[in-house]
Design a protein around this motif. Structure first.
Motif, PDB file in Angstrom:
ATOM      1  N   MET A   1       0.813  -1.213   0.000  1.00 46.54           N
ATOM      2  CA  MET A   1       0.000   0.000   0.000  1.00 46.54           C
ATOM      3  C   MET A   1       0.850   1.269   0.000  1.00 46.54           C
ATOM      4  SD  MET A   1      -3.066  -1.106   2.538  1.00 46.54           S
ATOM      5  CE  MET A   1      -4.054   0.291   2.026  1.00 46.54           C
ATOM      6  N   GLY A   2       2.176   1.111   0.099  1.00 43.17           N
ATOM      7  CA  GLY A   2       3.062   2.274   0.078  1.00 43.17           C
ATOM      8  C   GLY A   2       3.106   3.048   1.382  1.00 43.17           C
ATOM      9  N   CYS A   3       2.968   2.338   2.506  1.00 40.74           N
ATOM     10  CA  CYS A   3       3.007   3.000   3.809  1.00 40.74           C
ATOM     11  C   CYS A   3       3.803   2.148   4.795  1.00 40.74           C
ATOM     12  CB  CYS A   3       1.587   3.252   4.328  1.00 40.74           C
ATOM     13  SG  CYS A   3       0.613   1.756   4.680  1.00 40.74           S
ATOM     14  N   THR A   4       3.970   2.646   5.999  1.00 37.01           N
ATOM     15  CA  THR A   4       4.655   1.878   7.037  1.00 37.01           C
ATOM     16  C   THR A   4       3.630   1.015   7.782  1.00 37.01           C
ATOM     17  OG1 THR A   4       4.346   3.512   8.790  1.00 37.01           O
ATOM     18  CG2 THR A   4       6.305   3.781   7.373  1.00 37.01           C
ATOM     19  N   PRO A   5       4.083  -0.028   8.489  1.00 37.41           N
ATOM     20  CA  PRO A   5       3.146  -0.814   9.300  1.00 37.41           C
ATOM     21  C   PRO A   5       2.423   0.040  10.343  1.00 37.41           C
ATOM     22  CG  PRO A   5       5.219  -1.991   9.058  1.00 37.41           C
ATOM     23  CD  PRO A   5       5.430  -0.613   8.487  1.00 37.41           C
ATOM     24  N   GLY A   6       3.127   0.999  10.919  1.00 39.86           N
ATOM     25  CA  GLY A   6       2.493   1.893  11.892  1.00 39.86           C
ATOM     26  C   GLY A   6       1.399   2.730  11.273  1.00 39.86           C
TER      27      GLY A   6
ATOM     28  N   LEU B   1      -0.331   1.889   8.663  1.00 37.87           N
ATOM     29  CA  LEU B   1      -1.434   0.970   8.368  1.00 37.87           C
ATOM     30  C   LEU B   1      -2.268   0.721   9.627  1.00 37.87           C
ATOM     31  CD1 LEU B   1      -2.925  -0.873   6.410  1.00 37.87           C
ATOM     32  CD2 LEU B   1      -1.211  -2.650   6.887  1.00 37.87           C
ATOM     33  N   ALA B   2      -1.594   0.548  10.755  1.00 35.39           N
ATOM     34  CA  ALA B   2      -2.312   0.335  12.016  1.00 35.39           C
ATOM     35  C   ALA B   2      -3.157   1.554  12.373  1.00 35.39           C
ATOM     36  CB  ALA B   2      -1.319   0.019  13.136  1.00 35.39           C
ATOM     37  N   LEU B   3      -2.582   2.747  12.237  1.00 34.56           N
ATOM     38  CA  LEU B   3      -3.347   3.966  12.532  1.00 34.56           C
ATOM     39  C   LEU B   3      -4.511   4.134  11.562  1.00 34.56           C
ATOM     40  CD1 LEU B   3      -0.489   6.476  13.375  1.00 34.56           C
ATOM     41  CD2 LEU B   3      -2.184   5.534  14.961  1.00 34.56           C
TER      42      LEU B   3
ATOM     43  N   HIS C   1     -10.496   3.863  10.570  1.00 35.35           N
ATOM     44  CA  HIS C   1     -11.622   3.281   9.846  1.00 35.35           C
ATOM     45  C   HIS C   1     -12.602   2.534  10.760  1.00 35.35           C
ATOM     46  CE1 HIS C   1      -9.109   4.242   6.408  1.00 35.35           C
ATOM     47  NE2 HIS C   1     -10.145   4.010   5.625  1.00 35.35           N
ATOM     48  N   GLN C   2     -12.432   2.619  12.064  1.00 37.04           N
ATOM     49  CA  GLN C   2     -13.314   1.915  12.993  1.00 37.04           C
ATOM     50  C   GLN C   2     -14.622   2.643  13.247  1.00 37.04           C
ATOM     51  OE1 GLN C   2     -12.644  -1.302  14.031  1.00 37.04           O
ATOM     52  NE2 GLN C   2     -11.090  -0.924  12.478  1.00 37.04           N
TER      53      GLN C   2
ATOM     54  N   SER D   1      -4.072   9.926   5.276  1.00 37.22           N
ATOM     55  CA  SER D   1      -4.338   9.875   3.833  1.00 37.22           C
ATOM     56  C   SER D   1      -4.536   8.456   3.314  1.00 37.22           C
ATOM     57  CB  SER D   1      -3.201  10.555   3.066  1.00 37.22           C
ATOM     58  OG  SER D   1      -2.003   9.826   3.239  1.00 37.22           O
ATOM     59  N   ILE D   2      -4.389   7.469   4.179  1.00 36.82           N
ATOM     60  CA  ILE D   2      -4.560   6.070   3.762  1.00 36.82           C
ATOM     61  C   ILE D   2      -6.037   5.704   3.847  1.00 36.82           C
ATOM     62  CG2 ILE D   2      -3.978   3.671   4.276  1.00 36.82           C
ATOM     63  CD1 ILE D   2      -1.331   4.814   5.482  1.00 36.82           C
TER      64      ILE D   2
END
Length: 120
Positions: free
Chosen positions: A34-39, A41-43, A48-49, A73-74
């Motif tokens: 996805m072009g992002c860091t794992p952190g 992605l977690a945020l 999205h919750q 922005s993800i």
């Protein structure tokens, strides 16, 4: 250098570590795709919750702050949410998060529902 404090946390004990490393690798692979860091992605997952959930990450470094802001922005599709939750859910991770198995968390709090808040 080994952090001996981690050895007391059940998630990092030998019987759980290999499995949990696999979970991390899958999260890391998805983040890379996805072009992002794992952190980030977690945020993004937390964002999205729902509209009544907001992560409050702590950091002391500007570069980490910038990465945290980048998580806004993800945009995760429902399929991406399902994929991430399929391998990174709380049930998928082996071992308790804290030694002794319990810690005070949001699950034990008395936070009133958002609908009861007023803006007086």
């Amino acid at each position: 250098m080994v952090n001996h404090g981690l050895q007391r946390i059940p998630r990092f004990q030998a019987e759980n570590l290999e499995h949990n490393k696999t979970v991390f690798e899958r999260v890391n692979d998805m983040a890379t795709k996805m072009g992002c860091t794992p952190g980030q992605l977690a945020l993004a997952w937390v964002h999205h919750q729902g509209s009544d959930v907001c992560p409050i990450p702590g950091t002391t470094k500007i570069e980490n702050f910038d990465q945290n802001i980048g998580a806004l922005s993800i945009k995760l599709t429902p399929e991406e949410m399902t994929e991430l939750e399929s391998f990174a859910s709380a049930e998928a991770v082996k071992g308790d998060r804290y030694a002794g198995g319990t810690a005070f968390t949001w699950m034990e709090s008395d936070t009133p529902p958002l609908s009861s808040w007023t803006s007086e």
